[in-house]
Write a protein that holds these residues in place. Structure first.
Motif, PDB file in Angstrom:
ATOM      1  N   LEU A   4       0.810  -1.214   0.000  1.00 24.09           N
ATOM      2  CA  LEU A   4       0.000   0.000   0.000  1.00 24.09           C
ATOM      3  C   LEU A   4       0.848   1.271   0.000  1.00 24.09           C
ATOM      4  N   ILE A   5       2.157   1.132  -0.106  1.00 22.14           N
ATOM      5  CA  ILE A   5       3.036   2.296  -0.041  1.00 22.14           C
ATOM      6  C   ILE A   5       3.179   3.033  -1.381  1.00 22.14           C
ATOM      7  N   PRO A   6       3.115   2.371  -2.541  1.00 20.85           N
ATOM      8  CA  PRO A   6       3.309   3.115  -3.802  1.00 20.85           C
ATOM      9  C   PRO A   6       2.370   4.316  -3.918  1.00 20.85           C
ATOM     10  N   ASP A   7       2.876   5.380  -4.572  1.00 23.59           N
ATOM     11  CA  ASP A   7       2.127   6.633  -4.692  1.00 23.59           C
ATOM     12  C   ASP A   7       0.771   6.469  -5.356  1.00 23.59           C
ATOM     13  N   ASP A   8       0.662   5.562  -6.324  1.00 28.10           N
ATOM     14  CA  ASP A   8      -0.602   5.408  -7.046  1.00 28.10           C
ATOM     15  C   ASP A   8      -1.718   4.850  -6.168  1.00 28.10           C
ATOM     16  N   ILE A   9      -1.367   4.226  -5.053  1.00 27.78           N
ATOM     17  CA  ILE A   9      -2.392   3.693  -4.143  1.00 27.78           C
ATOM     18  C   ILE A   9      -3.196   4.831  -3.521  1.00 27.78           C
ATOM     19  N   GLY A  10      -2.488   5.853  -3.043  1.00 25.52           N
ATOM     20  CA  GLY A  10      -3.178   7.013  -2.469  1.00 25.52           C
ATOM     21  C   GLY A  10      -4.108   7.656  -3.471  1.00 25.52           C
ATOM     22  N   GLN A  11      -3.678   7.733  -4.721  1.00 28.56           N
ATOM     23  CA  GLN A  11      -4.506   8.314  -5.774  1.00 28.56           C
ATOM     24  C   GLN A  11      -5.730   7.444  -6.041  1.00 28.56           C
ATOM     25  N   TRP A  12      -5.554   6.121  -6.006  1.00 31.12           N
ATOM     26  CA  TRP A  12      -6.664   5.195  -6.217  1.00 31.12           C
ATOM     27  C   TRP A  12      -7.757   5.432  -5.174  1.00 31.12           C
ATOM     28  N   PHE A  13      -7.352   5.515  -3.898  1.00 32.83           N
ATOM     29  CA  PHE A  13      -8.327   5.761  -2.832  1.00 32.83           C
ATOM     30  C   PHE A  13      -8.963   7.147  -2.989  1.00 32.83           C
ATOM     31  N   SER A  14      -8.139   8.142  -3.292  1.00 33.47           N
ATOM     32  CA  SER A  14      -8.636   9.507  -3.458  1.00 33.47           C
ATOM     33  C   SER A  14      -9.680   9.591  -4.571  1.00 33.47           C
ATOM     34  N   ASN A  15      -9.456   8.871  -5.660  1.00 32.27           N
ATOM     35  CA  ASN A  15     -10.418   8.867  -6.770  1.00 32.27           C
ATOM     36  C   ASN A  15     -11.779   8.316  -6.350  1.00 32.27           C
ATOM     37  N   LYS A  16     -11.786   7.518  -5.301  1.00 34.36           N
ATOM     38  CA  LYS A  16     -13.042   6.953  -4.803  1.00 34.36           C
ATOM     39  C   LYS A  16     -13.587   7.721  -3.594  1.00 34.36           C
ATOM     40  N   GLY A  17     -12.966   8.853  -3.293  1.00 27.95           N
ATOM     41  CA  GLY A  17     -13.427   9.684  -2.176  1.00 27.95           C
ATOM     42  C   GLY A  17     -13.076   9.117  -0.812  1.00 27.95           C
ATOM     43  N   ILE A  18     -12.048   8.295  -0.764  1.00 26.95           N
ATOM     44  CA  ILE A  18     -11.624   7.657   0.491  1.00 26.95           C
ATOM     45  C   ILE A  18     -10.326   8.300   0.949  1.00 26.95           C
ATOM     46  N   GLN A  19     -10.314   8.766   2.189  1.00 28.15           N
ATOM     47  CA  GLN A  19      -9.085   9.310   2.760  1.00 28.15           C
ATOM     48  C   GLN A  19      -8.184   8.144   3.154  1.00 28.15           C
ATOM     49  N   PHE A  20      -6.926   8.208   2.771  1.00 26.28           N
ATOM     50  CA  PHE A  20      -5.972   7.133   3.033  1.00 26.28           C
ATOM     51  C   PHE A  20      -4.872   7.666   3.940  1.00 26.28           C
ATOM     52  N   GLU A  21      -4.697   7.021   5.105  1.00 29.42           N
ATOM     53  CA  GLU A  21      -3.711   7.493   6.077  1.00 29.42           C
ATOM     54  C   GLU A  21      -2.797   6.362   6.505  1.00 29.42           C
ATOM     55  N   PHE A  22      -1.524   6.709   6.676  1.00 32.06           N
ATOM     56  CA  PHE A  22      -0.567   5.771   7.240  1.00 32.06           C
ATOM     57  C   PHE A  22      -0.415   6.028   8.725  1.00 32.06           C
ATOM     58  N   ARG A  23      -0.296   4.980   9.484  1.00 29.35           N
ATOM     59  CA  ARG A  23       0.112   5.074  10.877  1.00 29.35           C
ATOM     60  C   ARG A  23       1.632   4.977  10.899  1.00 29.35           C
TER      61      ARG A  23
END
Length: 127
Positions: free
Chosen positions: A34-53
């Motif tokens: 889940l670390i690659p940059d495109d993962i954050g964009q994938w979630f963002s495109n679906k309106g999901i906030q993605f956060e790392f602990r």
């Protein structure tokens, strides 16, 4: 199953989005897939906030998820071995579904343990 981004996202779509729709936020404990940059964009495109602990920082929900994951990691190989021993020829998806059911059955149903609930239903049937 593996820990590649595509496999994780496919599993997330099948096991969560398809059933429950998009959550507001997804918390990750820095899972490598889940670390690659495109993962954050994938979630963002679906309106999901993605956060790392932060590393080794687990929230209480993450701990519960980890318990579920550990049970599944133990249950799935046992289910698969048993199916192979019995020559059932069951697909991986069906084995996963059975393993998920068995895992969830180990957790509590509301405030009662599932076995207590099952026994109560059986006793009612016998009356």
């Amino acid at each position: 199953a593996n820990r590649e981004s595509a496999s994780i996202l496919e599993g997330f779509c099948e096991a969560w989005l398809r059933l429950f729709g998009p959550p507001e936020t997804v918390l990750s404990d820095q899972e490598g897939g889940l670390i690659p940059d495109d993962i954050g964009q994938w979630f963002s495109n679906k309106g999901i906030q993605f956060e790392f602990r932060a590393r080794n920082q687990h929230c209480s929900i993450c701990s519960m998820v980890e318990r579920h994951n550990e049970l599944l990691r133990r249950q799935l190989p046992v289910t698969e071995d048993q199916a192979n021993t019995e020559g059932l020829g069951t697909s991986f998806r069906m084995l996963l579904a059975e393993s998920l059911f068995a895992k969830n059955a180990l957790f509590k149903l509301e405030t009662q343990h599932l076995m207590k609930h099952f026994l109560a239903v059986c006793l009612l049937c016998l009356q």
